[in-house]
Scaffold this motif. Sequence first.
Motif, short mmCIF file in Angstrom:
data_model
loop_
_atom_site.label_atom_id
_atom_site.label_comp_id
_atom_site.label_asym_id
_atom_site.label_seq_id
_atom_site.Cartn_x
_atom_site.Cartn_y
_atom_site.Cartn_z
N ILE B 108 -2.54 36.51 -24.21
CA ILE B 108 -1.83 37.79 -24.05
C ILE B 108 -2.81 38.94 -24.28
CG2 ILE B 108 -0.01 39.27 -25.00
CD1 ILE B 108 1.50 36.65 -25.70
N ARG B 109 -3.72 38.76 -25.25
CA ARG B 109 -4.71 39.81 -25.51
C ARG B 109 -5.56 40.03 -24.25
NH1 ARG B 109 -6.76 38.01 -30.05
NH2 ARG B 109 -5.47 39.31 -31.37
N LEU B 112 -3.57 42.03 -21.81
CA LEU B 112 -3.46 43.44 -22.17
C LEU B 112 -4.79 44.17 -21.97
CD1 LEU B 112 -1.19 43.30 -25.34
CD2 LEU B 112 -0.56 43.81 -23.00
N GLN B 115 -4.81 44.55 -18.22
CA GLN B 115 -3.71 45.38 -17.73
C GLN B 115 -3.22 46.30 -18.84
OE1 GLN B 115 -0.52 42.98 -16.08
NE2 GLN B 115 -0.77 44.08 -14.16
N PRO B 116 -3.92 47.41 -19.08
CA PRO B 116 -3.53 48.30 -20.18
C PRO B 116 -2.10 48.82 -20.02
CG PRO B 116 -5.67 48.93 -19.25
CD PRO B 116 -5.09 47.89 -18.36
N ARG B 119 0.45 47.12 -22.23
CA ARG B 119 0.52 47.55 -23.62
C ARG B 119 1.35 48.82 -23.72
NH1 ARG B 119 -2.48 47.06 -28.61
NH2 ARG B 119 -3.90 45.50 -27.76
N LEU B 122 4.91 47.97 -23.82
CA LEU B 122 5.31 47.47 -25.13
C LEU B 122 5.42 48.60 -26.16
CD1 LEU B 122 3.18 44.21 -25.41
CD2 LEU B 122 5.66 44.33 -25.60
N ARG B 128 10.12 50.05 -23.01
CA ARG B 128 10.47 48.81 -23.72
C ARG B 128 11.96 48.51 -23.55
NH1 ARG B 128 7.87 48.96 -29.39
NH2 ARG B 128 9.82 49.89 -30.03
N ARG B 129 12.77 49.58 -23.54
CA ARG B 129 14.22 49.42 -23.36
C ARG B 129 14.52 48.93 -21.93
NH1 ARG B 129 18.29 47.99 -22.99
NH2 ARG B 129 20.36 48.88 -23.15
N ILE B 130 13.82 49.51 -20.95
CA ILE B 130 14.08 49.15 -19.55
C ILE B 130 13.57 47.74 -19.25
CG2 ILE B 130 13.45 49.71 -17.15
CD1 ILE B 130 13.29 52.65 -18.05
N MET B 131 12.44 47.41 -19.87
CA MET B 131 11.78 46.14 -19.52
C MET B 131 11.97 45.05 -20.58
SD MET B 131 10.43 46.40 -16.53
CE MET B 131 9.30 45.01 -16.46
N ASP B 132 12.88 45.27 -21.52
CA ASP B 132 12.98 44.29 -22.61
C ASP B 132 13.31 42.89 -22.07
OD1 ASP B 132 15.55 44.92 -21.86
OD2 ASP B 132 16.35 44.99 -23.91
N TRP B 133 14.09 42.83 -20.99
CA TRP B 133 14.45 41.53 -20.42
C TRP B 133 13.21 40.72 -20.05
CZ3 TRP B 133 12.63 40.34 -15.59
CH2 TRP B 133 12.19 41.41 -14.82
N TYR B 134 12.15 41.44 -19.65
CA TYR B 134 10.95 40.77 -19.16
C TYR B 134 10.27 39.96 -20.27
CZ TYR B 134 6.49 40.27 -16.68
OH TYR B 134 5.38 39.77 -16.06
N PHE B 135 10.51 40.38 -21.51
CA PHE B 135 9.86 39.72 -22.64
C PHE B 135 10.73 38.64 -23.28
CE2 PHE B 135 7.92 43.88 -22.10
CZ PHE B 135 6.58 43.52 -21.97
#
Lengths: 144, 170
Positions: B108-109, B112, B115-116, B119, B122, B128-135
């Motif tokens: 993952i590091r 990141l 692909q900055p 980060r 995150l 983070r709210r919109i993409m939380d499903w992705y995680f």
Amino acid sequence: MWAEIARHAPGFDSAVLTGVAEDGYPFSARCRPEIDMAAQVLRIRGPLPAGIVAGPAGLLYHRHDARLGGLKSFLLRGTLLRAGDGWEFRPMRYVPGVGVQGLWGYVRFVVDGRRNTRRYLEQRGWPWPRLPLEQLLSSLGPER
Amino acid sequence: MEAVFQGFITCEFSTLARDGTPITWPTMPAYWPARNQFVILTSAGLAQKAVNARRNPRVALLFSDATGSGLHDPPSVLVQGDAEAPDRLLTDLDDLDPEFVTAATARIRLLLERQPSMRLYLANPLTRRIMDWYFIRVMITVTPRRILWWPGGDLDAVPEFWEAEAAHVG
């Protein structure tokens, strides 16, 4: 489907053909398909490994740059057939991946992703989980 | 071989659909050398590959795109193996084997660093709210059954191979 293939496929140097080997495992190899619009097939010249046999198959076009940016992909589902000394792939379905539908594609990716996640959780009776993203970020250390 | 597994950013991961058609998408696997296994953490919103693997565990990973790997003239490597995809979510790092957390965190590091923007997703509360499903992730583990590789990616050549049962190099 052929309009999308004609529009996007020429932007790729190669594609990944996947068939099913005799033992039932998927078998993939990179190849250089050529579009034959008249015959509605993609012709595959050059060698394919011996493990690939005729039957259900997929053709994945994808690329990214060295920083994992510029993602672009789409998948064709179809059938792989022997054609003389070579092979031909007869596509039956075009499945867009990322970067081939413009801004609308990104919006759809987010909307569909959230909806699919909700459905996945509901089918199992699971609540929307609380994610330890702060923990993940801190475990990764400072930005370098 | 391990340099390919660790160095390639993506591989092409194939599962089998209900009708037997192979479905292949680019994926970022983590190689777990201590167990000679590959681990794919797929988003629950993109979990069809996990569903397919539960129905038919026969899968394949092809390492054929060296972009960004820094490797010169690497082989093309095909891993055919058996997948396990437990029907549970990974929502807590404490759920995971510490050995795997080390391997996955390094992966993952790397992501990141390359692909900055990830980060930023995150770190920013709105994205983070919109993409939380992705995680929200589901884990797929692949145990190799057979590995074939073509030095220099030359498909004209007879591949080298390794098989789990015979455990020999051809």
